[in-house]
Write an enzyme that holds these catalytic residues in place. Structure first.
Site, PDB file in Angstrom:
ATOM      1  N   SER A 179       0.853  -1.187   0.000  1.00  0.00           N
ATOM      2  CA  SER A 179       0.000   0.000   0.000  1.00  0.00           C
ATOM      3  C   SER A 179       0.889   1.237   0.000  1.00  0.00           C
ATOM      4  CB  SER A 179      -0.888   0.014   1.240  1.00  0.00           C
ATOM      5  OG  SER A 179      -0.112   0.359   2.367  1.00  0.00           O
ATOM      6  N   LYS A 180       0.240   2.369   0.041  1.00  0.00           N
ATOM      7  CA  LYS A 180       0.915   3.651   0.004  1.00  0.00           C
ATOM      8  C   LYS A 180       1.978   3.795   1.098  1.00  0.00           C
ATOM      9  CE  LYS A 180       0.041   7.811  -1.938  1.00  0.00           C
ATOM     10  NZ  LYS A 180       0.680   7.803  -3.143  1.00  0.00           N
ATOM     11  N   ARG A 181       1.699   3.156   2.219  1.00  0.00           N
ATOM     12  CA  ARG A 181       2.641   3.217   3.341  1.00  0.00           C
ATOM     13  C   ARG A 181       4.041   2.769   2.939  1.00  0.00           C
ATOM     14  NH1 ARG A 181       2.161  -0.752   6.769  1.00  0.00           N
ATOM     15  NH2 ARG A 181       0.525  -1.738   5.553  1.00  0.00           N
TER      16      ARG A 181
ATOM     17  N   GLU B 135       4.412   7.704  -9.756  1.00  0.00           N
ATOM     18  CA  GLU B 135       5.280   8.088  -8.630  1.00  0.00           C
ATOM     19  C   GLU B 135       6.696   7.565  -8.824  1.00  0.00           C
ATOM     20  OE1 GLU B 135       2.194   8.536  -4.895  1.00  0.00           O
ATOM     21  OE2 GLU B 135       2.673   6.537  -5.624  1.00  0.00           O
TER      22      GLU B 135
END
Ligand code: GLU
Length: 449
Positions: A232-234, A242
């Protein structure tokens, strides 16, 4: 072989989606098959033209091309309606307004493990009739066979009351019409597969693509972060965009993504696109979750950066930074950077003038440092040429004369010309600045108190 990549354009292309696209692409190229791009845009609110463009853009950046499409799923709604109608007419599907409560009530009577069977009604949503006996067997190239006994399967809803079909129905019809032979997608779609196979068998029985074989399935392992949790983004960069903005090279990203759940079998990690194409097979895809680790990607990106011809790396760094005339600075930075984004913090001060790092000044431009710097200034004034070798020689004499350690001379000079303690090699940096600019920067640093 015909494979497809079928993103839902609800946002950026995520790393998992990019991995799915890449595996399909590698498979098609390895087998001399075709890759169909299908945009699953049935979520009208989130499927914006910008999101579609974002996904195409990410695929282009990764240099993944396709042979057919993009086919928009929404453009096929008439065909979906025809297939639905054929099933209704043949009695393979029926209208039903049964709610979740009704399904619950049914199970209370017939048993919790009994698949729901509804009573046909005149109108309402549409359910597919699951055959009473037998089982649907999903053949998964990676996971083997899974049997789904029909008695346990609910008659799935395949269309809403307004006639619009549901996702699993549309996917099955689209795969059938596109002649897809291998459905390769993320493990999160595993539970959809028996429903899609049931739809395929039902529509083939009423004459839709009757002679087309059922596709084979391959569900790719989940992606985890380095901590073993679902990616995930974490865990850092989560989308292709990105990664691009973080200065990764597309060929390195492609190489790294290929290793997420697949291996060449001999621990090889640096594989060119041609090698990936030559060696990629579904048989080597693992069932176990794969780990996306940005530290490894960065390492691999560094390998790719160092192997690029300097003029090519320069071209990319100039595009990335929007600056020109960087070739000499790129040459002396190539060994030290891992991403395109690392370049400017390392070498930008050679162009824009020293930065201001008070800590560095305090540490290296005290009495001793300034005295060393004065000697350096004098020595650099007198070199015959001003190339790297002459600079090195001049600094060598200062070190010797002062009985200093090399860094007691190099670091004050580095702080004087760049403002900080991080830069490409000191001789190379000084030579690049040239005699006058170096002298100017040293004088300015000495004048500062
Ligand atoms: N549209 C689905 C997704 O983006 C993929 C469907 C499929 O591959 O069957 O997750």
């Amino acid at each position: 072989m015909r494979v497809r990549f079928a993103p839902s354009p609800t946002g950026a292309l995520h790393i998992g989606g990019a991995r799915t696209a890449l595996f399909n692409w590698l498979l098609a190229r390895h087998e001399g098959g075709e890759l169909v791009l299908r945009i699953e845009d049935t979520d009208r609110e989130r499927s914006t033209p910008e999101n579609v463009e974002q996904i195409l853009d990410a695929l282009r950046w990764l240099d993944l091309d396709w042979d057919e499409g993009p086919i928009l799923q929404t453009a096929r709604s008439q065909r979906h309606g025809e297939a639905l109608q054929a099933l209704l007419e043949a009695g393979r599907a029926y209208h039903s307004n049964a709610t979740a409560e009704d399904v619950k009530a049914y199970k209370a009577i017939h048993g919790a493990d009994r698949g729901f069977r509804g009573e046909p009604q005149a109108e309402g949503a549409v359910r597919l009739r699951v055959p009473d006996d037998g089982a649907t067997v999903v053949h998964d190239v990676i996971r083997g066979e899974t049997r789904f006994e029909h008695v346990h399967l609910d008659d799935p809803v395949i269309a809403r009351g307004d006639g619009s079909v549901l996702y699993n129905f549309a996917v099955a019809i689209d795969d059938l019409d596109a002649g897809i032979t291998h459905v390769v997608r993320g493990e999160d779609h595993l539970s959809n597969t028996p429903k899609q196979v049931l739809v395929l068998e039902a529509v083939r029985a009423v004459g839709f693509g009757a002679d087309a074989p059922l596709p084979e399935y391959a569900h790719l392992p989940l992606l985890h972060g380095p901590d073993g949790k679902k990616l995930s983004k974490r865990h850092g960069a989560a989308s292709v965009q990105e990664l691009r903005d973080a200065g990764y090279l597309p060929e390195a990203v492609r190489n790294y993504l290929a290793l997420l759940g697949w291996g060449a079998g001999d621990d090889a990690t640096v594989l060119s696109t041609q090698e990936l194409i030559d060696r990629f097979t579904l048989e080597r895809v693992s069932r176990n979750p794969a780990r996306f680790d940005e530290v490894k990607l960065k390492w691999l990106n560094g390998v790719y950066i160092r192997s690029l011809p300097t003029d090519e790396l320069t071209r990319r760094i100039e595009a990335f930074t929007g600056r020109e005339g960087l070739e000499r600075a790129v040459r002396i930075s190539q060994e030290k950077i891992h991403t395109l984004a690392d370049f400017w913090p390392l070498a930008g001060s050679l162009f824009d003038g020293p930065t201001d790092d008070p800590k560095a000044r305090e540490r290296w431009l005290g009495e001793e440092g300034r005295a060393a710097l004065l000697d350096v200034a004098a020595a650099l004034e007198q070199t015959r040429g001003f190339d790297e070798a002459s600079v090195e020689e001049a600094l060598g004499t200062v070190i010797e004369r002062r009985g200093a350690k090399p860094r007691e001379v190099y670091q004050p000079l580095r702080v004087a010309i760049t403002g900080g303690t991080i830069s490409p090699g000191i001789f190379e940096s000084v030579a690049l600045l040239g005699r006058e600019e170096t002298a100017r920067r040293i004088a300015r640093a000495l004048a500062r108190r």
